[in-house]
Design a protein around this motif. Structure first.
Motif, PDB file in Angstrom:
ATOM      1  N   LYS A 545       5.980  -0.603  11.797  1.00 48.78           N
ATOM      2  CA  LYS A 545       6.593   0.149  11.010  1.00 48.78           C
ATOM      3  C   LYS A 545       5.740  -0.941   9.464  1.00 48.78           C
ATOM      4  O   LYS A 545       5.455  -1.261   8.512  1.00 48.78           O
ATOM      5  CB  LYS A 545       8.003  -0.271  10.997  1.00 48.78           C
ATOM      6  N   VAL A 546       5.776  -2.621  10.034  1.00 48.07           N
ATOM      7  CA  VAL A 546       4.983  -3.395   9.096  1.00 48.07           C
ATOM      8  C   VAL A 546       3.963  -3.134   8.899  1.00 48.07           C
ATOM      9  O   VAL A 546       2.916  -2.742   7.507  1.00 48.07           O
ATOM     10  CB  VAL A 546       4.727  -4.670   9.751  1.00 48.07           C
ATOM     11  N   TYR A 547       2.891  -2.449   9.433  1.00 51.70           N
ATOM     12  CA  TYR A 547       1.496  -2.125   9.882  1.00 51.70           C
ATOM     13  C   TYR A 547       1.279  -0.961   8.867  1.00 51.70           C
ATOM     14  O   TYR A 547       0.443  -0.516   8.051  1.00 51.70           O
ATOM     15  CB  TYR A 547       0.839  -2.000  10.837  1.00 51.70           C
ATOM     16  N   ALA A 548       2.627  -0.078   8.999  1.00 51.52           N
ATOM     17  CA  ALA A 548       2.127   1.452   8.445  1.00 51.52           C
ATOM     18  C   ALA A 548       2.594   1.200   6.929  1.00 51.52           C
ATOM     19  O   ALA A 548       2.434   1.968   6.259  1.00 51.52           O
ATOM     20  CB  ALA A 548       3.546   2.740   9.118  1.00 51.52           C
ATOM     21  N   LEU A 549       3.616   0.450   6.708  1.00 57.55           N
ATOM     22  CA  LEU A 549       4.244   0.591   5.457  1.00 57.55           C
ATOM     23  C   LEU A 549       3.070  -1.592   3.967  1.00 57.55           C
ATOM     24  O   LEU A 549       3.523  -1.829   3.393  1.00 57.55           O
ATOM     25  CB  LEU A 549       5.460   0.120   4.669  1.00 57.55           C
ATOM     26  N   GLY A 550       1.004  -1.503   5.420  1.00 53.83           N
ATOM     27  CA  GLY A 550       1.504  -3.224   4.387  1.00 53.83           C
ATOM     28  C   GLY A 550       0.660  -2.936   3.805  1.00 53.83           C
ATOM     29  O   GLY A 550       0.889  -3.950   3.150  1.00 53.83           O
ATOM     30  N   LEU A 551      -0.072  -1.981   3.310  1.00 53.29           N
ATOM     31  CA  LEU A 551      -0.390  -2.181   1.638  1.00 53.29           C
ATOM     32  C   LEU A 551       0.935  -1.897   0.708  1.00 53.29           C
ATOM     33  O   LEU A 551       0.754  -3.355  -0.016  1.00 53.29           O
ATOM     34  CB  LEU A 551      -1.011  -0.693   0.566  1.00 53.29           C
ATOM     35  N   GLU A 552       1.527  -1.445   0.773  1.00 48.48           N
ATOM     36  CA  GLU A 552       3.045  -1.308   0.297  1.00 48.48           C
ATOM     37  C   GLU A 552       3.616  -2.974   0.031  1.00 48.48           C
ATOM     38  O   GLU A 552       3.678  -3.887  -1.052  1.00 48.48           O
ATOM     39  CB  GLU A 552       4.254   0.068   0.650  1.00 48.48           C
TER      40      GLU A 552
END
Length: 707
Positions: A545-552
């Motif tokens: 999940k950390v990488y899935a929302l990485g840009l945010e």
């Protein structure tokens, strides 16, 4: 947090310096260097710049150690030091500038490599690469500037380099005129930008971004900027409409396609035109001070996106389709800024850089293979001649159309959801009545209005803008899918409509060009995987999940004040069902656009003719781009030419003719009269003297006689 390399991270200077060295070497000596060495100098400079950008990125990540990363900075020298005005040539590398710098150097390197094949036979290739390196140098100044003055130098530098590159083939009058048009329109925008900068400086006393941020987000000082936020924001936004091709100053971008296609990919798709989005994101804390300012940006962005998309559906030049598509996608980015979703704007800036550069380079490959033919009506069936180019163009088209699992879907969905859900805190019912206006300036209290997690009651006007921007965005997404797949089907499907001579020479592009296409195609697919929608990311394992929302997560500290205290989700904290329905709506509309394009340009190829026959007037208006150019010509160009003619007549007849010529005429003729008095005849002189003496005597003794 405090920077680890306090004002001494000299790699930032090297990032900027490398392209400048490349421009100097090729500009001064390129004409006498071997062609391959010109390639190596230009591409080598970009490769080094990209490598130093990666080093800086890694240093920034290491500095954060899993938490906020802060920034890196480097001061090259003290430039201006006079009274209260001081300015440094200094660079700032934070999460926001890191994204843009990696795009500029990474995508820029690929486009340089591509250019070695595309411009291989051009005798002025050395001049082309000198201009291209110079552009990258200016763009890096813009992105890395620690204060607005350095940004403005880069801002002007990219304008100049863009002018040189658009008019690269200056012996062609149309191409030279396109360069001049871009230069003049951008200067109009720059004038407003300068005005905004000066007002900001006289109010805040600084142009340094970090100091301005402190002023705009600090309890004691935010009120100082509040009264000027609207005028400063409007002026700077007008400047951005020039550089980023928005209403009313978008008219230069479609004509700028006269330049070489790699230039279109680098300048007019991936980098320069997104400068306005970057600048507004950089000073987000000023824009979020005033909800009216944000509404202006959102509405202008939405109208630009829709208008450009409607023009694109009737274009027959493959580069013009992409040009209007760029204007439309930039409108999406400004919509995101206007609704306070700066992360979504930067996300779309990034994914757009990948897929639009890919589309332009693939179009360049088509034009290269078709011997400079750009009219899609003379193409068709190219997938069997150019399989790699076909695959690249298809991936770029899927990405820009917003098809799930391609990069454009994630960023566009983020924008549309933000347009529907975001609300400025001052537009929430009851905020002003509860005297939170004062607290708003502190940036500390307004978040409590959303703390209960329920949907917020929004003021009617703001709610209308929410729905207007969302509906226009969804409609534009559908149009985007339609005109891009129209271009794809017209170019690569059906029978080839080129003449036999052209057909016999159609070929796939050389490997130097295909390498860039393959890398960009890969990024156009996976580039969105760092920004999954929350309703999908919620299903990911915690580690992913950390990488899935990485840009945010990466940009959160840049937009923390705007995101946390000034712009809120009016439906509460991540309502997954509503978010999923919004995403489904945009996907269905995009699918309908693709299906319609397939029906009209593959299954029922007679339909476009039928529709044209029934809507000739509408087609006439769209194909003439709503007559905006003609309107500008009548309103500004013609009066300017008329004034010029009047001034020319005045200069020729009054200044040069009457005043200068008249004075010369009088002097000349007076000289002729006086010349007779000095004939050298002594007897005549004696006569004159005698007459003069007689007059004197008469004047003395008989003054009445003279009277």
């Amino acid at each position: 947090m405090e920077p680890l390399y306090s004002d001494s991270f000299y790699f930032l200077g090297l990032i900027v310096l490398m392209p400048l060295l490349g421009a100097i070497i090729n500009g001064l000596f390129g004409a006498k260097l071997p062609k391959n060495l010109v390639n190596w100098v230009a591409c080598g400079a970009m490769a080094l710049s990209f490598a130093f950008a990666l080093v800086s990125f890694q240093a920034l990540v290491n500095q954060g150690n899993g938490e906020e990363v802060g920034h890196l900075s480097y001061t090259a020298f003290q430039w201006i030091f006079s009274g209260s005005l001081s300015a440094e040539i200094a660079f700032l590398f934070d999460p926001l500038s890191a994204v843009l710098v990696l795009i500029i150097t990474g995508v820029g390197l690929l486009i340089h490599i591509y250019s070695t094949g595309y411009m291989a036979e051009d005798p002025s290739k050395w001049r082309y690469f000198a201009y291209l390196n110079l552009f990258v140098f200016a763009m890096l100044l813009l992105a890395l500037g620690k204060n607005m003055l350095v940004t403005f130098i880069g801002w002007e530098g990219v304008g100049m380099a863009s002018y040189l590159l658009i008019g690269f083939w200056y012996s062609d009058a149309d191409k030279a005129a396109a360069g001049q048009k871009a230069f003049i329109v951008n200067r109009v925008g720059d004038f407003f930008f300068l005005l905004g900068m000066f007002i900001l400086f006289f109010t805040a006393g600084t142009w340094d971004y970090l100091e301005l941020e402190q002023l705009a987000t600090n309890t004691a000082t935010a009120a100082v900027l509040l009264p000027v936020a609207l005028p400063v924001g409007v002026l700077i936004f007008l400047g951005c409409t020039g550089k980023s091709a928005q209403i009313p100053l978008y008219v230069w971008l479609p004509d700028a396609m006269a330049g070489p296609t790699p230039v279109s990919a680098l300048i007019h798709a991936a980098t320069m035109v997104t400068a306005g989005v970057f600048l507004l994101s950089r000073i987000n804390w000023i824009f979020t001070l005033d909800p009216n300012l944000m509404a202006i940006v959102a509405v202008v962005g939405a109208l630009t996106a829709l208008m450009a998309a409607t023009i694109a559906i009737v274009q027959t030049d493959i580069k013009k389709v992409l040009a209007y598509s760029t204007v439309s996608q930039l409108g999406f980015m400004f919509m995101a800024v206007g609704v306070g979703s700066f992360t979504a704007a930067v996300f779309h800036l990034m994914t757009h850089a990948f897929f639009k550069a890919l589309l332009f380079l693939a179009a360049g490959s088509v034009i290269h293979g078709m011997h400079h033919e750009q009219d899609m009506r003379k193409m068709g069936g190219l997938r069997k001649y150019m399989p790699w180019t076909h695959a690249a163009f298809l991936i770029g088209t899927l990405a820009i159309a917003g098809v799930p699992f391609f990069a454009g879907f994630y960023s566009k969905d983020f924008i549309l959801w933000s347009a529907l859900s975001n609300v400025h805190v001052l537009n929430v019912v009851g905020v002003l009545e509860t005297a939170q206006m004062e607290m708003f300036t502190t940036t500390l209290a307004p978040a409590v209005v959303a703390a209960d997690g329920h949907a917020l009651e929004v003021l009617g006007g703001a709610l209308f803008i929410n729905w207007f921007v969302f509906i226009v965005g969804v409609l534009t997404a559908g149009l985007t899918a339609f005109y891009m797949f129209r271009a794809y089907f017209m170019t690569f499907h059906g029978e080839c409509r080129a003449d036999e001579e052209t057909k016999s020479h159609i070929h796939e592009s050389p490997s130097a060009m295909l390498v860039a296409l393959l890398v960009l195609a890969f990024l156009s697919v996976v580039g969105g995987y760092i920004g999954w929608p929350h309703f999908i990311a919620a299903a990911f394992p915690a580690g992913l999940k950390v990488y899935a929302l990485g840009l945010e997560n990466w940009l959160s500290e840049v937009f923390v004040v705007s995101d946390t205290y000034r712009v809120l989700g009016r439906f509460g904290e991540h309502p997954y069902l509503a978010e999923g329905l919004a995403a489904a709506t945009s996907v269905i509309v995009a699918g309908a656009g693709i299906g319609l394009a397939y029906l009209m340009y593959v299954k029922r190829t007679d339909l476009p003719g039928v529709i044209y026959a029934r809507a000739t007037k509408l087609h006439y208006v769209l194909s003439n781009k709503y007559f905006v150019d003609e309107g500008y010509f009548a309103a500004f160009v013609r009066p300017t030419l008329l004034i010029g003619k009047v001034m020319t007549w005045f200069d020729k007849n009054i200044i040069a003719g009457l005043l200068v010529g008249g004075a010369a005429f009088m002097t000349q003729n007076l000289g002729r009269i006086l010349r007779n008095l000095q004939s050298g005849n002594v007897q005549r002189y004696a006569t004159y003297i005698s007459l003069a003496l007689a007059l004197v005597v008469l004047a003395i003794f008989y003054p009445g006689c003279l009277a």
